[in-house]
Design a protein around this motif. Structure first.
Motif, mmCIF file in Angstrom:
data_model
loop_
_atom_site.group_PDB
_atom_site.id
_atom_site.type_symbol
_atom_site.label_atom_id
_atom_site.label_comp_id
_atom_site.label_asym_id
_atom_site.label_seq_id
_atom_site.Cartn_x
_atom_site.Cartn_y
_atom_site.Cartn_z
ATOM 1 N N ALA A 90 -5.256 -24.543 3.306
ATOM 2 C CA ALA A 90 -3.998 -25.285 3.201
ATOM 3 C C ALA A 90 -4.251 -26.763 2.974
ATOM 4 C CB ALA A 90 -3.169 -25.082 4.464
ATOM 5 N N VAL A 91 -5.292 -27.307 3.591
ATOM 6 C CA VAL A 91 -5.667 -28.705 3.359
ATOM 7 C C VAL A 91 -5.980 -28.929 1.880
ATOM 8 C CG1 VAL A 91 -7.494 -30.408 3.770
ATOM 9 C CG2 VAL A 91 -6.459 -29.197 5.705
ATOM 10 N N ALA A 92 -6.766 -28.025 1.301
ATOM 11 C CA ALA A 92 -7.125 -28.148 -0.118
ATOM 12 C C ALA A 92 -5.892 -28.009 -1.014
ATOM 13 C CB ALA A 92 -8.170 -27.099 -0.482
ATOM 14 N N GLU A 93 -5.028 -27.073 -0.688
ATOM 15 C CA GLU A 93 -3.816 -26.871 -1.483
ATOM 16 C C GLU A 93 -2.899 -28.096 -1.452
ATOM 17 O OE1 GLU A 93 -2.127 -23.386 0.197
ATOM 18 O OE2 GLU A 93 -3.733 -22.057 -0.533
ATOM 19 N N ALA A 94 -2.938 -28.835 -0.344
ATOM 20 C CA ALA A 94 -2.100 -30.019 -0.198
ATOM 21 C C ALA A 94 -2.754 -31.266 -0.772
ATOM 22 C CB ALA A 94 -1.768 -30.242 1.271
ATOM 23 N N GLY A 95 -3.973 -31.130 -1.299
ATOM 24 C CA GLY A 95 -4.644 -32.255 -1.936
ATOM 25 C C GLY A 95 -5.749 -32.888 -1.129
ATOM 26 N N GLY A 96 -6.045 -32.344 0.064
ATOM 27 C CA GLY A 96 -7.146 -32.851 0.862
ATOM 28 C C GLY A 96 -8.463 -32.218 0.471
ATOM 29 N N LYS A 97 -9.524 -32.563 1.206
ATOM 30 C CA LYS A 97 -10.855 -32.052 0.882
ATOM 31 C C LYS A 97 -11.597 -31.676 2.160
ATOM 32 C CE LYS A 97 -11.401 -34.947 -3.260
ATOM 33 N NZ LYS A 97 -12.207 -36.001 -3.908
ATOM 34 N N GLU A 98 -12.478 -30.702 2.025
ATOM 35 C CA GLU A 98 -13.363 -30.296 3.114
ATOM 36 C C GLU A 98 -14.607 -31.171 3.072
ATOM 37 O OE1 GLU A 98 -14.432 -25.953 4.847
ATOM 38 O OE2 GLU A 98 -15.106 -26.352 2.806
ATOM 39 N N VAL A 99 -14.951 -31.775 4.207
ATOM 40 C CA VAL A 99 -16.130 -32.646 4.292
ATOM 41 C C VAL A 99 -17.292 -31.907 4.947
ATOM 42 C CG1 VAL A 99 -17.041 -34.815 5.232
ATOM 43 C CG2 VAL A 99 -14.678 -34.710 4.403
ATOM 44 N N VAL A 100 -17.025 -31.271 6.070
ATOM 45 C CA VAL A 100 -18.004 -30.412 6.739
ATOM 46 C C VAL A 100 -17.431 -29.005 6.730
ATOM 47 C CG1 VAL A 100 -19.218 -29.903 8.890
ATOM 48 C CG2 VAL A 100 -18.825 -32.290 8.201
ATOM 49 N N PRO A 101 -18.092 -28.060 6.056
ATOM 50 C CA PRO A 101 -17.535 -26.710 5.920
ATOM 51 C C PRO A 101 -17.295 -26.034 7.261
ATOM 52 C CG PRO A 101 -19.371 -27.034 4.411
ATOM 53 C CD PRO A 101 -19.365 -28.211 5.331
ATOM 54 N N ALA A 102 -16.338 -25.134 7.257
ATOM 55 C CA ALA A 102 -16.004 -24.381 8.465
ATOM 56 C C ALA A 102 -17.243 -23.662 8.992
ATOM 57 C CB ALA A 102 -14.900 -23.378 8.159
ATOM 58 N N MET A 103 -17.439 -23.751 10.292
ATOM 59 C CA MET A 103 -18.620 -23.124 10.908
ATOM 60 C C MET A 103 -18.331 -22.778 12.354
ATOM 61 S SD MET A 103 -21.108 -26.405 11.703
ATOM 62 C CE MET A 103 -20.893 -27.148 10.091
ATOM 63 N N PRO A 104 -18.957 -21.708 12.873
ATOM 64 C CA PRO A 104 -18.832 -21.401 14.292
ATOM 65 C C PRO A 104 -19.743 -22.293 15.114
ATOM 66 C CG PRO A 104 -20.236 -19.785 13.230
ATOM 67 C CD PRO A 104 -19.742 -20.697 12.143
ATOM 68 N N ILE A 105 -19.326 -22.630 16.330
ATOM 69 C CA ILE A 105 -20.142 -23.386 17.278
ATOM 70 C C ILE A 105 -20.390 -22.470 18.478
ATOM 71 C CG2 ILE A 105 -20.348 -25.498 18.633
ATOM 72 C CD1 ILE A 105 -20.120 -26.017 15.649
ATOM 73 N N LEU A 106 -21.510 -21.729 18.397
ATOM 74 C CA LEU A 106 -21.837 -20.742 19.416
ATOM 75 C C LEU A 106 -20.609 -19.877 19.701
ATOM 76 C CD1 LEU A 106 -24.002 -23.033 21.732
ATOM 77 C CD2 LEU A 106 -24.789 -21.489 19.948
ATOM 78 N N ASP A 107 -20.277 -19.679 20.985
ATOM 79 C CA ASP A 107 -19.079 -18.909 21.312
ATOM 80 C C ASP A 107 -17.914 -19.819 21.695
ATOM 81 O OD1 ASP A 107 -19.988 -19.847 23.738
ATOM 82 O OD2 ASP A 107 -19.709 -17.949 24.812
ATOM 83 N N PHE A 108 -18.067 -21.124 21.411
ATOM 84 C CA PHE A 108 -17.041 -22.089 21.809
ATOM 85 C C PHE A 108 -15.811 -22.028 20.915
ATOM 86 C CE2 PHE A 108 -20.891 -24.768 23.175
ATOM 87 C CZ PHE A 108 -20.935 -24.150 24.418
ATOM 88 N N GLY A 109 -16.027 -21.797 19.632
ATOM 89 C CA GLY A 109 -14.950 -21.816 18.659
ATOM 90 C C GLY A 109 -15.514 -22.134 17.288
ATOM 91 N N SER A 110 -14.642 -22.500 16.367
ATOM 92 C CA SER A 110 -15.070 -22.838 15.007
ATOM 93 C C SER A 110 -14.422 -24.146 14.587
ATOM 94 C CB SER A 110 -14.677 -21.732 14.026
ATOM 95 O OG SER A 110 -15.286 -20.507 14.385
ATOM 96 N N MET A 111 -15.129 -24.907 13.764
ATOM 97 C CA MET A 111 -14.657 -26.226 13.379
ATOM 98 C C MET A 111 -14.885 -26.496 11.901
ATOM 99 S SD MET A 111 -17.695 -28.908 14.301
ATOM 100 C CE MET A 111 -17.233 -29.834 12.828
#
Length: 260
Positions: A90-111
């Motif tokens: 949705a960020v990309a569709e609205a004209g934004g950009k991904e700087v650090v790709p989506a990734m899991p952080i152990l079992d804490f969550g994803s960022m």
């Protein structure tokens, strides 16, 4: 005040962290200033510490995990998501950009780290075992987050498209500002820079930390090695100051109206 152990609703500021060159210096500054205690992560989490108010976590502070040059230290505000992949799209569709790709952080969550159409960087957090900060709206914790940009209507349109916010215009002559709300609850703000800021002022998110006495805390900032960028002033929401930490990172202090 708010204590929360569950995941924050999508679009709500849920966490903030910063990468600094020296964790010891950061702890020596923020600990006395905001009353934080620190828990240092083990080898599996890298050089990262979480700050706590009592037994409730408020932010994270880390050192670079590689020899690559790190960007200038700045607080990164993370907005909650219940579907990280969809939000990044949705960020990309609205004209934004991904700087650090989506990734899991152990079992804490994803960022993921993204940038909006104005150039302001922010994070997206999909919680798992780590739901974000546990406390808001009391001394030492986050009380408000906002983004300042040069084209405020365009920024409002971006965030509304990505997160579905309701927008309330609080602007007045010479003052451009709107709140972004979810289900009737204000989540964040978007302001427009005035001409005095100059065209070079970067679009950026700012986090406000609650304090009991803004004047005393601003004075302490200087004593601890930071800088007062904008001295304490009264506002509708409380007495506030804009300051920077020992690495030049900018944030705000506020003693909210009605706080005890």
């Amino acid at each position: 005040m708010t204590t929360r152990r569950e995941a924050w609703p999508p679009g709500t500021p849920a966490w903030a962290d910063i990468t600094v060159p020296d964790l010891a210096v950061a702890r020596a500054f923020y600990g006395p200033l905001l009353g934080w205690q620190f828990e240092v992560g083990g080898p599996e989490t890298g050089y990262y510490t979480q700050a706590y108010v009592g037994d409730r976590r408020v932010v994270g502070i880390g050192e670079p995990m590689s020899d690559d040059p790190a960007p200038p230290p700045a607080w990164c505000v993370y907005l909650a998501s219940d579907d990280l992949v969809a939000t990044v799209a949705a960020v990309a569709e609205a004209g934004g950009k991904e700087v650090v790709p989506a990734m899991p952080i152990l079992d804490f969550g994803s960022m993921a780290i993204v940038v909006d159409t104005a150039g302001a960087v922010f994070g997206i957090w999909e919680a798992a075992s780590h739901t974000g900060w546990d406390v808001t709206d009391e001394p030492g914790s986050m009380v408000w987050c906002e983004v300042l940009v040069h084209d405020q209507p365009a920024a409002v349109a971006f965030y509304q498209q990505v997160f579905g916010y309701d927008v309330e215009d609080l602007g007045a002559p010479g003052f451009t500002y709107a709140t972004l709300s979810l289900d009737g609850h204000p989540a964040a703000g978007i302001g427009g820079y005035g001409p005095q800021a100059g065209t070079d002022a970067p679009a950026a998110w700012t986090i406000y930390f609650a304090v009991t006495d803004t004047d005393a805390s601003a004075a302490q900032v200087s004593e601890l090695g930071g800088t007062v960028v904008s001295p304490p002033t009264d506002s509708t929401f409380g007495r506030m100051a804009i300051v920077s930490g020992p690495f030049g990172e900018v944030f705000a202090l506020i003693s909210p109206v009605g706080a005890t």
